[in-house]
Design a protein around this motif. Structure first.
Motif, short mmCIF file in Angstrom:
data_model
loop_
_atom_site.label_atom_id
_atom_site.label_comp_id
_atom_site.label_asym_id
_atom_site.label_seq_id
_atom_site.Cartn_x
_atom_site.Cartn_y
_atom_site.Cartn_z
N HIS A 165 0.82 -1.21 0.00
CA HIS A 165 0.00 0.00 0.00
C HIS A 165 0.86 1.27 0.00
O HIS A 165 0.38 2.34 -0.36
N LEU A 193 -3.35 -4.26 -6.58
CA LEU A 193 -3.57 -2.96 -5.93
C LEU A 193 -3.60 -1.84 -6.97
O LEU A 193 -4.45 -0.93 -6.90
N GLY A 324 -3.76 3.13 4.94
CA GLY A 324 -3.40 2.22 3.86
C GLY A 324 -3.87 2.72 2.51
O GLY A 324 -3.12 2.69 1.52
N LYS A 325 -5.10 3.23 2.46
CA LYS A 325 -5.67 3.70 1.20
C LYS A 325 -4.91 4.89 0.64
O LYS A 325 -4.85 5.08 -0.58
#
Length: 432
Positions: A165, A193, A324-325
């Motif tokens: 991430h 991802l 994380g995003k």
């Protein structure tokens, strides 16, 4: 081949490393007793013993004990009487006991490529101090990858894939990224991802066993990546997708998952301008809500660190998701009520108080924790918290502001100004 009785002073005079990392205010304490021995860290590539220079070979040959990963130890020729050990797991927690048991013996630690490029060299320096660690580097996988691709160093961001991430901080069209893979599963996780965030067209090159006889290369896009990858690999990515967010303070509010407890965009930008993120420095984000201030502090520079302190468990979990995003998975979240939850935290360089000012001892605890040159910003929205900040301003000085933002909104068939709740902001910088 170098033999057991090679000169002991072969590595004498090699450069030492420093406990003050460039651009960082962090000083690493020694956590191994002062009488601990000296350790020589030798960088080794996929070409193993054949690729080592004479100083590195002599250091390995003269060692009583060699520590390394099994694949690294297998690259060395047998040396009579030499003991070989694997790294403890978990590494950081197990190293002090391992090193304590080796006091008085000549120890070599093997590291991949450059030991100070996200390697074990830095960890050993934390434990022993720079004066007890010598480093003999090899060419790093990052250097080999850039050479293979023709990428100048200044054009590339390097990410260690403890959590892929972290690549999300770098998302920008045309950005080049090298990801140091944890193992053979990293490329697939990275590709998924990137696809999830609209970067499926990004070009991925998986370089395996660089510098070794089994060196390999696999080119694809993130969307078409199907593997397989060797266990030892580095992933080069040329990012291709929309610009989701810049690095300046004040991301859109809808970038965060929140329940309304969020320092809004304009106020966040104002607070971070006064908190002044700097490389290597640590922020306490107290009463963190959605974690937006701590997250944007860490987005300012890869070495910025932050601890978000939040009493509500659901919000604390939400902070981790937001971190994380937005590409800063290393944000530390403490689920607890301040000031009690602050007691055992490392001293901050800056503090943001977004909630909890109704407890007068909180402001005093945060001020006490700050050292020379520390910065504090506190927001209050109630008359009671405003009175506390006014009193702090009278006692300590600083900057006291009242901020109200209005946004255009429908007003019948017309457009009018819709005011948000006014916020009192107190900002203080301690003398350097």
């Amino acid at each position: 081949m170098a033999h057991r009785n090679a000169p002991r002073n072969t590595v004498a005079g090699l450069c030492r490393t420093h406990t003050d990392f460039p651009g960082s205010s962090r000083r690493y304490p020694n956590t191994v007793p002062a009488q601990a021995h000296h350790v020589t860290v030798v960088g080794i590539g996929a070409d193993g013993w054949d690729g080592l220079g004479e100083p590195a070979r002599a250091a390995v040959a003269a060692a009583d004990v060699v520590i390394g990963a099994p694949r690294q130890l297998d690259l060395l020729p047998p040396i009579d009487g030499q003991e070989r050990r694997g790294w403890p797991s978990p590494l950081r927690a197990g190293l002090p006991a391992l090193l304590d048991g080796l006091t008085g013996r000549r120890v070599v630690a093997l590291a991949s490529g450059d030991p100070l490029l996200s390697g074990v060299g830095g960890t050993l320096i934390e434990l022993l101090g720079a004066e007890r660690v010598s480093v003999i580097p090899a060419v790093s996988s990052v250097t080999l990858a850039r050479a293979a691709l023709g990428w100048p160093a200044e054009s590339v961001a390097v990410i260690r894939a403890g959590d892929v991430h972290a690549v999300l901080r770098e998302l920008a069209p045309g950005r080049r990224v090298l990801v140091l893979s944890a193992d053979e599963t990293t490329p697939a996780g990275l590709a998924a991802l990137l696809v999830e965030h609209g970067y499926g067209a990004s070009r991925m090159t998986v370089l395996g066993d660089l510098g070794g006889r089994a060196e390999s290369r696999l080119d694809s896009t993130a969307a078409s990546y199907a593997g397989p990858a060797p266990r030892l690999n580095i992933v080069a990515v040329e990012l291709d997708g929309p610009l989701p967010a810049g690095w300046t303070a004040g991301l859109p509010d809808d970038a965060y998952d929140h329940d309304g407890q969020l320092t809004k965009r304009d106020l966040r930008a104002s607070a971070l301008a006064r908190l002044a993120p700097a490389p290597g420095q640590l922020l306490w984000d107290v009463g963190a809500g959605a974690g937006s201030v701590g997250i944007e502090w860490m987005r300012a520079h890869p070495s910025c660190r932050a601890i978000a302190v939040e009493a509500d468990q659901t919000r604390a979990q939400r902070i981790s998701g937001n971190a994380g995003k937005l590409g800063v998975p290393a944000l530390r979240v403490v689920n607890g009520r301040a000031p009690g939850a602050l007691a055992d935290l490392p001293a901050p360089d800056a503090v943001f108080i977004g909630g909890g000012l109704s407890r007068p001892e909180l402001l005093a605890a945060c001020l006490t924790a700050l050292g020379s040159g520390g910065r504090l910003v506190a927001h209050g929205v109630t008359l009671e918290s405003e009175a506390l900040l006014a009193a702090a301003y009278r006692e300590h000085g600083g900057e006291l502001s009242r901020i109200q933002v209005e946004h255009a909104a429908p007003l019948g068939s017309f457009t009018g100004w819709k005011p948000a709740r006014a916020v009192t902001q107190w900002a203080l910088t301690l003398p350097a």
